[in-house]
Enzyme design. Sequence first.
Site, PDB file in Angstrom:
ATOM      1  N   SER A   1     129.694  -9.782 -25.225  1.00  0.00           N
ATOM      2  CA  SER A   1     128.532 -10.493 -24.707  1.00  0.00           C
ATOM      3  C   SER A   1     127.553 -10.787 -25.848  1.00  0.00           C
ATOM      4  O   SER A   1     127.934 -11.415 -26.832  1.00  0.00           O
ATOM      5  CB  SER A   1     127.889  -9.685 -23.571  1.00  0.00           C
ATOM      6  OG  SER A   1     127.009 -10.473 -22.818  1.00  0.00           O
TER       7      SER A   1
ATOM      8  N   HIS B   1     132.704 -10.308 -15.985  1.00  0.00           N
ATOM      9  CA  HIS B   1     132.119 -10.144 -17.318  1.00  0.00           C
ATOM     10  C   HIS B   1     132.043  -8.674 -17.718  1.00  0.00           C
ATOM     11  O   HIS B   1     132.278  -8.322 -18.881  1.00  0.00           O
ATOM     12  CB  HIS B   1     130.722 -10.770 -17.337  1.00  0.00           C
ATOM     13  CG  HIS B   1     130.048 -10.707 -18.680  1.00  0.00           C
ATOM     14  ND1 HIS B   1     130.505 -11.415 -19.773  1.00  0.00           N
ATOM     15  CD2 HIS B   1     128.956 -10.011 -19.112  1.00  0.00           C
ATOM     16  CE1 HIS B   1     129.723 -11.172 -20.809  1.00  0.00           C
ATOM     17  NE2 HIS B   1     128.790 -10.323 -20.442  1.00  0.00           N
TER      18      HIS B   1
ATOM     19  N   ASP C   1     135.320 -14.230 -15.776  1.00  0.00           N
ATOM     20  CA  ASP C   1     133.954 -14.125 -16.293  1.00  0.00           C
ATOM     21  C   ASP C   1     133.119 -15.320 -15.831  1.00  0.00           C
ATOM     22  O   ASP C   1     133.445 -16.475 -16.111  1.00  0.00           O
ATOM     23  CB  ASP C   1     133.996 -14.073 -17.818  1.00  0.00           C
ATOM     24  CG  ASP C   1     132.684 -13.615 -18.445  1.00  0.00           C
ATOM     25  OD1 ASP C   1     131.623 -13.762 -17.804  1.00  0.00           O
ATOM     26  OD2 ASP C   1     132.732 -13.109 -19.572  1.00  0.00           O
TER      27      ASP C   1
END
Length: 370
Positions: free
Chosen positions: A148, A342, A309
Site C-alpha cells: 500500500s 487489499h 483489491d
Amino acid sequence: MPVTARIFERKTVSVGSIRLEGGEVLPEVNVALESAGQAPESDGSNVVVVCHALTGDAHAVGDEASPGWWDGLIGPDRFIDTDQYHVITMNVPGGCDGSTGPSSVNPKTGKPYGSSFPFVSIRDMVRVQKRCLEVLGIERAEMVIGGSMGGMMVLEWGVMYPAFARKLVPIATAFSLTPTAIAYNDIGRQAILSDPGYKNGDYYPGPGPVKGLAVARMLAMVTYRTPQLFEKRFSRGLQVEGDVAQMNSLFQVESYLRHQGNKLVKRFDANSYLHLLKAMDTHDLARDREEMPLSRITAEVLVIGIQEDQLFPIEQQRELYKQLKGLDKNCDLLEISSEYGHDAFLVDFREMGPRIKNFLTGTRSRSTVG
C-alpha cells in the site's frame, strides 16, 4: 549463514534537520524504529527494510510478548526468517509512533506542531529513512518490502537510490492512486475536518476529532476488505436479536466497523492520518521527472497484486510489471486471490509468503499471473 543469538531493539534515531520536497525545513527530525533478527552484515546482504502502510508503524516484527503487525510473515523460521536476516522497520515522518510528526513538539515554539506541521511527501519519507540508515551505518540492503503506502515507498527506494537494495517487493500498490481511491480518502478527510474536536488541527493536548477519525477508519475498512468477506462473516446478522426495524438495532457489520473505528482512535493521531493521506493522494512516481522513473531501477523486482483489491486494482500492478518488463528489468509478477481484498497483504500469506521467501533467498520461479 550461521544462526546466532537474535537481537530485538526499539529506539529513536536523530537525523538532524531535513529540507522537505516542498522547501520547508524540519529541524531535529527523529525516527522511531524497530530492528529484529541477526546483526546486520557490513555489505547489507542480510538486511531487510520494511515500509509500513497508512496506519502502520515501526512495530512490524515484535516479539513473543507483543507480536507485530506483520508477525505472520516475519519472525523466527517464518517467510522472512529473523534467524537469518536483520529486519528493520522505521516509522515515517508525519506519523505518530515516535517519529517527528504533527503531535511532536516544535523546538522553535516548545508546543506541538499541530496545524503548522508541513507537508511530507512519499519521497520525503524515503529520504528521511535513508538518512536514518546512514546514521546506523547501513549502506545497503538485500531487500526493501512494503504494501500500500509502503509499496509506494518501495518503488521510490528503487528510483531514488538504485544502488541501495538488491531486491524490491512492492505489494498492492501503484505509481499513483486512482481517482476513486482519492475520492474515498477525501470522504474520510472531510469526516475529520468537520468534527468540532478538530479545531483546525490545534487540538493538543485534547482528544481531537475522535468521531471524525473513527468514521474515516470505518469507511477505509470497507475499501480494505471485500463484499464477499462481509457477506461470509456478517451477512445481515444482528448484533443483538430483536426487531430489525427498531432504530437501536445493530447489524453485526455495523458493530464491526464501529469497533475498528474506535480501535484506531486509541492508537493514532488524526493530524497524522490527514498528512499521510495527502502524501498518498499527491504521490506520482513520474512527477517532475524527465526520464521514465522505472528506468532507474536496477534491483530485481517482485510485484505482488491482489485480484480483489478495491483500493489498488490489480490492473495497476499488471501495468507496473508490464512497464518494468518493457524496460528489460528483472521482474516477476505474483497475483493472488483473497477474500480479504487489499488487506490480504497483512493477513493472507498462503501464496505470498512462500514466494517472498524464495525471492529473498534466491530461489527463482516463473511469473505467476492469474
